[in-house]
Design a protein around this motif. Structure first.
Motif, PDB file in Angstrom:
ATOM      1  N   ILE A  50      -1.156  -4.213  12.406  1.00 11.86           N
ATOM      2  CA  ILE A  50      -0.852  -4.346  11.061  1.00 11.86           C
ATOM      3  C   ILE A  50      -0.631  -5.710  10.774  1.00 11.86           C
ATOM      4  O   ILE A  50      -0.951  -6.292   9.542  1.00 11.86           O
ATOM      5  N   TYR A  51      -0.018  -6.609  11.644  1.00  8.32           N
ATOM      6  CA  TYR A  51       0.458  -7.960  11.216  1.00  8.32           C
ATOM      7  C   TYR A  51      -0.593  -8.903  12.057  1.00  8.32           C
ATOM      8  O   TYR A  51      -0.076 -10.124  12.115  1.00  8.32           O
ATOM      9  N   GLY A  52      -1.647  -8.538  12.483  1.00 12.07           N
ATOM     10  CA  GLY A  52      -2.757  -9.306  12.977  1.00 12.07           C
ATOM     11  C   GLY A  52      -2.579 -10.031  14.366  1.00 12.07           C
ATOM     12  O   GLY A  52      -3.199 -10.720  14.696  1.00 12.07           O
ATOM     13  N   ASP A  53      -1.651  -9.341  15.192  1.00  7.73           N
ATOM     14  CA  ASP A  53      -1.397  -9.720  16.568  1.00  7.73           C
ATOM     15  C   ASP A  53      -2.282  -9.003  17.354  1.00  7.73           C
ATOM     16  O   ASP A  53      -2.616  -9.693  18.579  1.00  7.73           O
ATOM     17  N   ILE A  54      -2.706  -7.899  17.165  1.00  6.24           N
ATOM     18  CA  ILE A  54      -3.948  -7.343  17.957  1.00  6.24           C
ATOM     19  C   ILE A  54      -5.153  -6.764  16.775  1.00  6.24           C
ATOM     20  O   ILE A  54      -4.928  -6.668  15.768  1.00  6.24           O
ATOM     21  N   SER A  55      -6.422  -7.556  17.195  1.00  4.52           N
ATOM     22  CA  SER A  55      -7.472  -7.394  16.165  1.00  4.52           C
ATOM     23  C   SER A  55      -8.082  -5.952  16.401  1.00  4.52           C
ATOM     24  O   SER A  55      -7.876  -5.276  17.367  1.00  4.52           O
ATOM     25  N   ILE A  56      -8.615  -5.520  15.036  1.00  5.91           N
ATOM     26  CA  ILE A  56      -9.289  -4.363  15.191  1.00  5.91           C
ATOM     27  C   ILE A  56     -10.849  -4.655  14.964  1.00  5.91           C
ATOM     28  O   ILE A  56     -11.085  -4.954  14.022  1.00  5.91           O
ATOM     29  N   LYS A  72      -9.597 -12.381   9.463  1.00  2.00           N
ATOM     30  CA  LYS A  72      -9.897 -14.192   9.690  1.00  2.00           C
ATOM     31  C   LYS A  72      -8.271 -14.404  10.017  1.00  2.00           C
ATOM     32  O   LYS A  72      -7.385 -14.536   9.439  1.00  2.00           O
ATOM     33  N   ARG A  73      -8.631 -15.629  11.024  1.00  2.57           N
ATOM     34  CA  ARG A  73      -7.022 -15.952  11.533  1.00  2.57           C
ATOM     35  C   ARG A  73      -6.300 -16.874  10.297  1.00  2.57           C
ATOM     36  O   ARG A  73      -5.126 -16.630  10.361  1.00  2.57           O
ATOM     37  N   ASN A  74      -7.307 -17.325   9.768  1.00  4.59           N
ATOM     38  CA  ASN A  74      -6.410 -18.186   8.397  1.00  4.59           C
ATOM     39  C   ASN A  74      -5.821 -17.257   7.483  1.00  4.59           C
ATOM     40  O   ASN A  74      -4.898 -17.731   6.569  1.00  4.59           O
ATOM     41  N   ASP A  75      -6.237 -15.979   7.465  1.00  6.68           N
ATOM     42  CA  ASP A  75      -5.611 -15.024   6.507  1.00  6.68           C
ATOM     43  C   ASP A  75      -4.162 -14.339   7.121  1.00  6.68           C
ATOM     44  O   ASP A  75      -3.528 -14.040   6.420  1.00  6.68           O
ATOM     45  N   ILE A  76      -3.914 -14.794   8.199  1.00  9.48           N
ATOM     46  CA  ILE A  76      -2.830 -13.964   8.881  1.00  9.48           C
ATOM     47  C   ILE A  76      -1.613 -14.268   8.283  1.00  9.48           C
ATOM     48  O   ILE A  76      -0.590 -13.707   8.020  1.00  9.48           O
ATOM     49  N   PRO A  77      -1.312 -15.677   8.100  1.00  4.87           N
ATOM     50  CA  PRO A  77      -0.097 -15.929   7.275  1.00  4.87           C
ATOM     51  C   PRO A  77       0.317 -15.466   6.027  1.00  4.87           C
ATOM     52  O   PRO A  77       1.386 -15.173   5.731  1.00  4.87           O
ATOM     53  N   PHE A  78      -1.021 -15.185   5.290  1.00  2.00           N
ATOM     54  CA  PHE A  78      -0.862 -14.651   4.113  1.00  2.00           C
ATOM     55  C   PHE A  78      -0.569 -13.225   3.984  1.00  2.00           C
ATOM     56  O   PHE A  78       0.261 -12.846   3.463  1.00  2.00           O
TER      57      PHE A  78
END
Length: 222
Positions: A50-56, A72-78
């Motif tokens: 859910i918080y982008g630490d493991i990709s789906i 996308k990695r760039n979207d994770i902080p948002f």
């Protein structure tokens, strides 16, 4: 009703090993849901997706308007600005006061105005029952108070969803009950909560939906 979170035929893999297969789940605004299962049953892996630490890479998943499939990695902080995360071991900065712990998170997520930051901090400390504790260092607080600080930290950006990963795991039963009630009241105020636990003492099926994690599968308990 629009879903805050939706998983459709998702399989979660870690190092090419399937941890959870064919997960289907929808979460609406303000819902409180238990993630119930033994240690190692995949609850934390689910939260990490859910918080982008493991990709789906298998199935379709979205949360708070973000597509988690091939995120996308760039979207994770948002994405993470829309989430609050509460860990079992608090993860506070021990050399800083409660106030400084919260300032650290706010600056990292783009806050700049000092007066707005102060107002925001005082507001969340009041919500978690820690007024007057802002100058204390974590070691000067009880375990329950430290977990309240981490809940305040999770609330600071007014998230749509809080992910609580075994938040009562290091606490005594009475304090665990207090933390549970605090998170339940947060969900009743409109912020969804996923509450992962293996503690049957804290579990009360009347207080929320339940997803049961067992043998690589996730089933909703009816």
């Amino acid at each position: 009703m629009s879903h805050l979170l939706k998983y459709n035929h998702v399989s979660i893999l870690q190092e090419d090993r399937i941890v959870i297969s064919d997960l289907n789940f929808e979460l609406n605004k303000g819902e409180f849901v238990y993630l119930l299962g033994k240690t190692g049953s995949g609850k934390s892996s689910f939260l990490k997706t859910i918080y982008g630490d493991i990709s789906i890479n298998v199935g379709n998943a979205e949360v708070c308007g973000f597509n988690l499939t091939n995120l996308k990695r760039n979207d994770i902080p948002f994405l993470r600005r829309k989430l609050g995360i509460v860990f079992q071991d608090f993860q506070l900065l021990n050399d800083r006061s409660v106030y400084e712990n919260l300032v650290f998170v706010m600056k990292a997520t783009g806050w700049k105005d000092e007066s707005k930051m102060r107002a925001g901090i005082m507001d969340v400390l009041k919500k978690v029952g820690l007024e007057g504790k802002e100058s204390k260092k974590p070691h000067e607080l009880s375990g329950g108070e430290q977990q309240r600080v981490s809940i305040a930290r999770a609330l600071i950006n007014n998230p749509e969803l809080i992910l609580a990963d075994e938040p009562t795991g290091n606490l005594d039963p009475e304090t665990s009950e207090e933390i549970f009630k605090l998170l339940k009241s947060i969900s009743e105020a409109g912020c969804s909560v996923l509450f992962a636990t293996h503690d049957m003492l804290i579990y009360n099926p009347q207080k929320g939906r339940t997803l049961n994690f067992e043998n690589g599968k996730v089933m909703e308990v009816k």
